[in-house]
Motif scaffolding. Sequence first.
Motif, PDB file in Angstrom:
ATOM      1  N   ASP B  41       0.836  -1.203   0.000  1.00  0.00           N
ATOM      2  CA  ASP B  41       0.000   0.000   0.000  1.00  0.00           C
ATOM      3  C   ASP B  41       0.868   1.248   0.000  1.00  0.00           C
ATOM      4  O   ASP B  41       2.082   1.173  -0.187  1.00  0.00           O
ATOM      5  CB  ASP B  41      -0.964  -0.034   1.202  1.00  0.00           C
ATOM      6  CG  ASP B  41      -0.240  -0.042   2.546  1.00  0.00           C
ATOM      7  OD1 ASP B  41      -0.886  -0.405   3.547  1.00  0.00           O
ATOM      8  OD2 ASP B  41       0.958   0.317   2.606  1.00  0.00           O
ATOM      9  N   ALA B  42       0.215   2.381   0.229  1.00  0.00           N
ATOM     10  CA  ALA B  42       0.941   3.658   0.150  1.00  0.00           C
ATOM     11  C   ALA B  42       1.982   3.812   1.265  1.00  0.00           C
ATOM     12  O   ALA B  42       2.874   4.648   1.171  1.00  0.00           O
ATOM     13  CB  ALA B  42      -0.048   4.816   0.193  1.00  0.00           C
ATOM     14  N   GLN B  43       1.851   2.994   2.311  1.00  0.00           N
ATOM     15  CA  GLN B  43       2.851   3.039   3.400  1.00  0.00           C
ATOM     16  C   GLN B  43       3.928   1.975   3.243  1.00  0.00           C
ATOM     17  O   GLN B  43       4.716   1.767   4.163  1.00  0.00           O
ATOM     18  CB  GLN B  43       2.167   2.845   4.767  1.00  0.00           C
ATOM     19  CG  GLN B  43       1.460   4.110   5.284  1.00  0.00           C
ATOM     20  CD  GLN B  43       0.131   4.277   4.600  1.00  0.00           C
ATOM     21  OE1 GLN B  43      -0.642   3.334   4.507  1.00  0.00           O
ATOM     22  NE2 GLN B  43      -0.139   5.477   4.110  1.00  0.00           N
ATOM     23  N   GLY B  44       3.923   1.277   2.124  1.00  0.00           N
ATOM     24  CA  GLY B  44       4.931   0.235   1.902  1.00  0.00           C
ATOM     25  C   GLY B  44       4.630  -1.037   2.685  1.00  0.00           C
ATOM     26  O   GLY B  44       5.498  -1.905   2.818  1.00  0.00           O
ATOM     27  N   TRP B  68       5.657  -4.074   7.176  1.00  0.00           N
ATOM     28  CA  TRP B  68       6.419  -3.254   6.245  1.00  0.00           C
ATOM     29  C   TRP B  68       7.224  -4.177   5.341  1.00  0.00           C
ATOM     30  O   TRP B  68       8.063  -4.952   5.820  1.00  0.00           O
ATOM     31  CB  TRP B  68       7.341  -2.311   7.014  1.00  0.00           C
ATOM     32  CG  TRP B  68       8.035  -1.298   6.162  1.00  0.00           C
ATOM     33  CD1 TRP B  68       7.454  -0.381   5.339  1.00  0.00           C
ATOM     34  CD2 TRP B  68       9.437  -1.088   6.069  1.00  0.00           C
ATOM     35  NE1 TRP B  68       8.414   0.393   4.728  1.00  0.00           N
ATOM     36  CE2 TRP B  68       9.647  -0.014   5.155  1.00  0.00           C
ATOM     37  CE3 TRP B  68      10.546  -1.687   6.657  1.00  0.00           C
ATOM     38  CZ2 TRP B  68      10.898   0.462   4.827  1.00  0.00           C
ATOM     39  CZ3 TRP B  68      11.813  -1.210   6.327  1.00  0.00           C
ATOM     40  CH2 TRP B  68      11.987  -0.141   5.408  1.00  0.00           C
ATOM     41  N   TYR B  69       6.987  -4.082   4.038  1.00  0.00           N
ATOM     42  CA  TYR B  69       7.506  -5.053   3.080  1.00  0.00           C
ATOM     43  C   TYR B  69       9.034  -5.190   3.054  1.00  0.00           C
ATOM     44  O   TYR B  69       9.554  -6.300   3.191  1.00  0.00           O
ATOM     45  CB  TYR B  69       6.959  -4.732   1.676  1.00  0.00           C
ATOM     46  CG  TYR B  69       7.541  -5.563   0.568  1.00  0.00           C
ATOM     47  CD1 TYR B  69       8.201  -4.983  -0.504  1.00  0.00           C
ATOM     48  CD2 TYR B  69       7.452  -6.953   0.596  1.00  0.00           C
ATOM     49  CE1 TYR B  69       8.745  -5.750  -1.509  1.00  0.00           C
ATOM     50  CE2 TYR B  69       8.004  -7.726  -0.403  1.00  0.00           C
ATOM     51  CZ  TYR B  69       8.650  -7.114  -1.456  1.00  0.00           C
ATOM     52  OH  TYR B  69       9.210  -7.882  -2.446  1.00  0.00           O
ATOM     53  N   PRO B  70       9.796  -4.078   2.922  1.00  0.00           N
ATOM     54  CA  PRO B  70      11.250  -4.257   2.811  1.00  0.00           C
ATOM     55  C   PRO B  70      11.884  -4.886   4.049  1.00  0.00           C
ATOM     56  O   PRO B  70      12.943  -5.496   3.951  1.00  0.00           O
ATOM     57  CB  PRO B  70      11.779  -2.831   2.602  1.00  0.00           C
ATOM     58  CG  PRO B  70      10.626  -2.043   2.115  1.00  0.00           C
ATOM     59  CD  PRO B  70       9.437  -2.651   2.775  1.00  0.00           C
ATOM     60  N   ILE B  90      10.888  -2.850  -6.157  1.00  0.00           N
ATOM     61  CA  ILE B  90       9.609  -2.227  -5.803  1.00  0.00           C
ATOM     62  C   ILE B  90       9.776  -0.729  -5.535  1.00  0.00           C
ATOM     63  O   ILE B  90       8.842   0.042  -5.728  1.00  0.00           O
ATOM     64  CB  ILE B  90       8.940  -2.969  -4.622  1.00  0.00           C
ATOM     65  CG1 ILE B  90       7.444  -2.716  -4.657  1.00  0.00           C
ATOM     66  CG2 ILE B  90       9.597  -2.618  -3.293  1.00  0.00           C
ATOM     67  CD1 ILE B  90       6.608  -3.748  -3.972  1.00  0.00           C
ATOM     68  N   THR B  91      10.952  -0.317  -5.106  1.00  0.00           N
ATOM     69  CA  THR B  91      11.217   1.116  -4.911  1.00  0.00           C
ATOM     70  C   THR B  91      11.515   1.762  -6.250  1.00  0.00           C
ATOM     71  O   THR B  91      11.065   2.887  -6.521  1.00  0.00           O
ATOM     72  CB  THR B  91      12.406   1.336  -3.945  1.00  0.00           C
ATOM     73  OG1 THR B  91      12.269   0.488  -2.822  1.00  0.00           O
ATOM     74  CG2 THR B  91      12.477   2.781  -3.489  1.00  0.00           C
ATOM     75  N   PHE B  94       8.767   3.326  -8.240  1.00  0.00           N
ATOM     76  CA  PHE B  94       8.327   4.696  -7.951  1.00  0.00           C
ATOM     77  C   PHE B  94       9.349   5.729  -8.387  1.00  0.00           C
ATOM     78  O   PHE B  94       9.054   6.918  -8.440  1.00  0.00           O
ATOM     79  CB  PHE B  94       7.988   4.847  -6.459  1.00  0.00           C
ATOM     80  CG  PHE B  94       6.868   3.971  -6.049  1.00  0.00           C
ATOM     81  CD1 PHE B  94       7.086   2.899  -5.193  1.00  0.00           C
ATOM     82  CD2 PHE B  94       5.593   4.168  -6.555  1.00  0.00           C
ATOM     83  CE1 PHE B  94       6.045   2.053  -4.840  1.00  0.00           C
ATOM     84  CE2 PHE B  94       4.555   3.329  -6.205  1.00  0.00           C
ATOM     85  CZ  PHE B  94       4.774   2.268  -5.345  1.00  0.00           C
ATOM     86  N   PRO B 122       3.683  -0.189 -10.605  1.00  0.00           N
ATOM     87  CA  PRO B 122       2.883   0.677  -9.726  1.00  0.00           C
ATOM     88  C   PRO B 122       1.398   0.360  -9.918  1.00  0.00           C
ATOM     89  O   PRO B 122       0.981  -0.055 -11.004  1.00  0.00           O
ATOM     90  CB  PRO B 122       3.210   2.085 -10.238  1.00  0.00           C
ATOM     91  CG  PRO B 122       3.653   1.907 -11.648  1.00  0.00           C
ATOM     92  CD  PRO B 122       4.209   0.536 -11.772  1.00  0.00           C
ATOM     93  N   PRO B 129      -0.519   7.119  -8.120  1.00  0.00           N
ATOM     94  CA  PRO B 129      -0.040   5.826  -7.610  1.00  0.00           C
ATOM     95  C   PRO B 129      -0.589   5.594  -6.208  1.00  0.00           C
ATOM     96  O   PRO B 129      -0.588   6.509  -5.374  1.00  0.00           O
ATOM     97  CB  PRO B 129       1.482   6.015  -7.587  1.00  0.00           C
ATOM     98  CG  PRO B 129       1.691   7.482  -7.428  1.00  0.00           C
ATOM     99  CD  PRO B 129       0.547   8.154  -8.097  1.00  0.00           C
ATOM    100  N   VAL B 130      -1.060   4.386  -5.953  1.00  0.00           N
ATOM    101  CA  VAL B 130      -1.620   4.087  -4.628  1.00  0.00           C
ATOM    102  C   VAL B 130      -0.929   2.896  -3.973  1.00  0.00           C
ATOM    103  O   VAL B 130      -1.247   2.522  -2.848  1.00  0.00           O
ATOM    104  CB  VAL B 130      -3.151   3.846  -4.699  1.00  0.00           C
ATOM    105  CG1 VAL B 130      -3.855   5.132  -5.107  1.00  0.00           C
ATOM    106  CG2 VAL B 130      -3.483   2.715  -5.653  1.00  0.00           C
ATOM    107  N   GLY B 131      -0.013   2.306  -4.694  1.00  0.00           N
ATOM    108  CA  GLY B 131       0.690   1.144  -4.149  1.00  0.00           C
ATOM    109  C   GLY B 131       1.470   0.487  -5.258  1.00  0.00           C
ATOM    110  O   GLY B 131       1.680   1.076  -6.335  1.00  0.00           O
TER     111      GLY B 131
END
Lengths: 92, 376
Positions: B41-44, B68-70, B90-91, B94, B122, B129-131
Amino acid sequence: MPKSLKIYDQAVRISEEYLGPAGERFLRRQISTHLGIEPESISEKDMYKLVDWASLAFALLTSDPREVESFTNNLLLLSTKQKAQRLHGTAA
Amino acid sequence: MAPQPKKKLSEQSVIHDLAKHQSAIAEALFASIGEGALVTDAQGKISKMNKIALNILGFKGDEVLGKWYPGTVIAEDEKGNVIPNIERPITEVFLKGKPVFRKIFYLKKNGQRVPVALTASPIMLKGKPVGAIEVFRDITEEVELDNSKDEFISIASHQLRTPATIVKQYLGMILEGYSGKLTPAQTEMLRIAYENNEHQIDTINDLLKVAQADANKLSLVREQTDLVALLQEIIREQKRKYIQKDLGLDFVHTKAEVLALVDPLHLRMVFDNLLDNAYKYSHGGKKVTVELIDSAQAATIKVKDQGVGIDAKDMNKLFQKFSRIANPLSFVGGTGLGLYWAQKLVDLHNGTLAAQSVVGKGTTFIIKIPLGLQVP
């Protein structure tokens, strides 16, 4: 000094505050890729779109959501500050 | 007045049902695609992860969702170094604004490394972009197959080539009289054995080169090279055998120097191959011309002979592996891999290799190589 350059410089300062020396490069990539403009020419109207992308990228660099929010808000504030300065004739 | 509210409700209900229907389709698609998939999501944070992804990584759903994904799924490079978050696909999505494809290693829950091929993209909603979504598959088998190919190349190079080289040495010594005088019949037999052994060594070498190129194990060592000087040297080396066959060999170029960022060793192999072919497939008394034409971005090299030519129906086989095209001089030796190899090498330089030919008149091979002097 042109107004738009001021916004860029301020945005770089904010980015470097959160990302260190890599901050400027991070910002420049975001501006070039998503706005398709020369980074130094960024203006207040560009900030919202910039923040749309930069905040998601930044969210993958820090696990602290408060830091992400702070980074995002500080960038957005540049837009409102600049607008206010323009409206009240206090811009440099 | 009374009917209107009912109509509105029914519209709302239809829209709601449609949305639920679409959502159900999306869920089913997400769950059933044949590869691992996850959504941030938008917070990763990981908002969705399908069963295949969970299995590949060895997690249970509740161990990853909302995390948190990472920090949850660690990525490493080939050498076992953790990939910094800013360099993760994934980074990058963006930073680049478009899908990113990569092969990396993920650390499973138990700490084991698993090689994956992934695409990250994305997720956009009304232009914003939302995620992000990442789709990946376990490529352990492909990596093992690659390693097997490497092993084969290594084993083959020793076990096939070494005995053949030893046979060549001893046949050579016998022919030179080291084991005593030979009868003419013995000399003739040994000479045939020697030549065929040479041909076998050439075939092994060609097969190994091609296997290396096919396995994408071949890499260029580029350096700034003067193509004029390189071609002059190659032509000088080839000239002797050309003279012996009464074949002319000319080099035409307008500039004294043409610089390009190329691998001179491998490019030399290309030109040697084309000049060898021109030599083999030309009768005495004819001429071969090498022409170098340069533009701002690329160099074009033409190798033009007045040889036997190639039939139009055979042109599509020219650059295929093991292709030997029938012609008046097709008794000459060869592995059928030379042009395939030459094309591979030119491809690696991001160039092109093409041929034009007329039977009985000759063939022109045209190589186009980017000068590449502005290294990205």
